[in-house]
Design a protein around this motif. Structure first.
Motif, short mmCIF file in Angstrom:
data_model
loop_
_atom_site.label_atom_id
_atom_site.label_comp_id
_atom_site.label_asym_id
_atom_site.label_seq_id
_atom_site.Cartn_x
_atom_site.Cartn_y
_atom_site.Cartn_z
N ALA A 13 0.65 -1.30 -0.14
CA ALA A 13 -0.05 -0.07 -0.13
C ALA A 13 0.40 1.43 0.32
O ALA A 13 0.78 2.25 -0.78
N PHE A 14 1.98 1.24 0.78
CA PHE A 14 2.78 2.39 0.85
C PHE A 14 3.61 2.97 -0.69
O PHE A 14 3.61 3.64 -1.47
N SER A 15 4.08 1.45 -1.12
CA SER A 15 4.36 1.58 -2.51
C SER A 15 3.76 1.80 -3.92
O SER A 15 4.19 2.91 -4.87
N GLN A 16 2.64 1.73 -3.01
CA GLN A 16 1.38 2.26 -4.19
C GLN A 16 0.48 3.72 -3.62
O GLN A 16 -0.37 4.52 -4.67
N LYS A 17 1.70 3.71 -2.57
CA LYS A 17 0.91 5.32 -1.99
C LYS A 17 -0.46 5.21 -1.61
O LYS A 17 -1.40 6.73 -1.95
N ASP A 18 -1.04 4.73 -1.00
CA ASP A 18 -2.66 4.33 -1.04
C ASP A 18 -1.94 4.47 1.31
O ASP A 18 -2.14 3.57 1.79
N LEU A 59 8.61 9.01 -4.86
CA LEU A 59 8.53 8.16 -3.33
C LEU A 59 8.70 6.57 -4.36
O LEU A 59 7.91 6.57 -4.95
N GLU A 60 9.34 5.96 -3.56
CA GLU A 60 9.72 5.08 -4.07
C GLU A 60 10.39 3.76 -2.78
O GLU A 60 10.76 4.32 -2.00
N ILE A 61 9.43 3.12 -3.03
CA ILE A 61 8.67 1.98 -2.01
C ILE A 61 9.67 0.98 -1.70
O ILE A 61 9.20 -0.49 -3.08
N ALA A 79 13.67 3.34 1.23
CA ALA A 79 12.52 4.65 0.40
C ALA A 79 13.41 5.68 0.17
O ALA A 79 14.75 5.49 0.19
N ASN A 80 13.53 5.28 -1.42
CA ASN A 80 13.91 6.30 -2.15
C ASN A 80 12.96 7.48 -2.91
O ASN A 80 12.00 7.28 -3.30
N TYR A 81 14.25 8.83 -2.69
CA TYR A 81 13.01 10.15 -2.79
C TYR A 81 13.96 11.01 -2.93
O TYR A 81 15.24 10.98 -2.36
N SER A 82 13.35 12.12 -3.23
CA SER A 82 14.38 13.43 -3.58
C SER A 82 13.42 14.07 -1.77
O SER A 82 12.09 13.75 -1.86
N LYS A 89 19.10 13.40 -3.38
CA LYS A 89 18.09 12.49 -3.53
C LYS A 89 18.61 11.43 -2.42
O LYS A 89 19.70 11.49 -1.67
N VAL A 90 17.70 10.85 -1.47
CA VAL A 90 18.31 9.87 -0.46
C VAL A 90 17.45 8.61 -0.74
O VAL A 90 16.23 8.17 -1.20
N SER A 91 18.41 7.56 -0.21
CA SER A 91 17.32 5.98 -0.42
C SER A 91 17.54 5.91 1.17
O SER A 91 19.09 4.97 1.43
N ASN A 92 17.05 5.65 2.17
CA ASN A 92 16.77 5.48 3.05
C ASN A 92 17.35 3.31 3.31
O ASN A 92 15.67 3.44 2.86
#
Length: 156
Positions: A13-18, A59-61, A79-82, A89-92
Motif C-alpha cells: 500500500a505504501f509503494s502504491q501511495k495508498d 517516492l519509491e518503496i 525508501a528512495n526519494y528527493s 536524493k535520499v536512499s534510506n
C-alpha cells in the motif's frame, strides 16, 4: 490475513501511495516510533504516512525479509526519494519491528541511521553537523511542527 500478509499489505500500500490502506493495517491503540518523528499515536502515525506520501512525488518503496512469529514481526524496507527541503536524493534503509494485536499492528518501530540519512538529505551540512544532538533535535522539532501543521490543515 496472516501477520506476514499484513506487513506485506502495509508496504505494498505504501509503494502504491495508498495511505488509507496503510491505516487499515494499524490497531487504534498503535504506538509508532522512529528516529525523526519520535513516538506517535494512531492518528499521528496515519497522518505522518499520508504527509510523506503527498510530499514524495518521486517516492519509491521496497521491502524484503518479512518475518512474523507469534505476536511479533519485522521487515527490512527502504525508501528512495528527493528530500523536499534540499532536493537531494535520499536512499534510506530501515529495519521495522512490529507487535500485533487483534490481527492488526499495535506497535511499529522503525530504526535507521539518522546521521547517514542527514548526510544524504543535507549534503555537507549533514556530514558536518548531522551527528550532533543539536542538529538531530532541531530536525525532530521541525518534523513534529510539519506534522502538526499537516494535521491541522487536514482537519480544516
Amino acid at each position: 490475513m496472516s501477520h506476514i500478509g499484513l506487513i506485506e499489505h502495509f508496504y505494498k500500500a505504501f509503494s502504491q501511495k495508498d495511505a488509507h490502506a496503510m491505516k487499515e493495517c494499524y490497531h487504534p491503540d498503535l504506538r509508532f516510533e522512529d528516529p525523526v518523528f519520535g513516538v506517535l499515536n494512531y492518528q499521528e502515525a496515519c497522518a505522518m504516512w499520508e504527509m510523506l506520501i503527498k510530499a514524495g512525488s518521486d517516492l519509491e518503496i521496497f521491502f524484503d525479509n518479512v518475518i512474523a512469529e507469534g505476536e511479533h514481526g519485522s521487515v527490512d524496507w527502504g525508501a528512495n526519494y528527493s528530500f523536499s527541503k534540499t532536493g537531494r536524493k535520499v536512499s534510506n534503509k530501515i529495519h521495522a519491528s512490529f507487535v500485533f494485536k487483534d490481527g492488526l499492528i499495535v506497535a511499529h518501530t522503525d530504526r535507521f541511521d539518522l546521521y547517514r540519512w542527514a548526510r544524504m538529505a543535507f549534503g555537507s551540512l549533514g556530514y558536518t553537523v548531522g551527528w550532533t544532538p543539536f542538529f538531530q533535535n532541531k530536525l525532530r522539532a521541525t518534523a513534529r511542527k510539519n506534522l502538526d501543521t499537516f494535521m491541522r490543515k487536514e482537519k480544516a
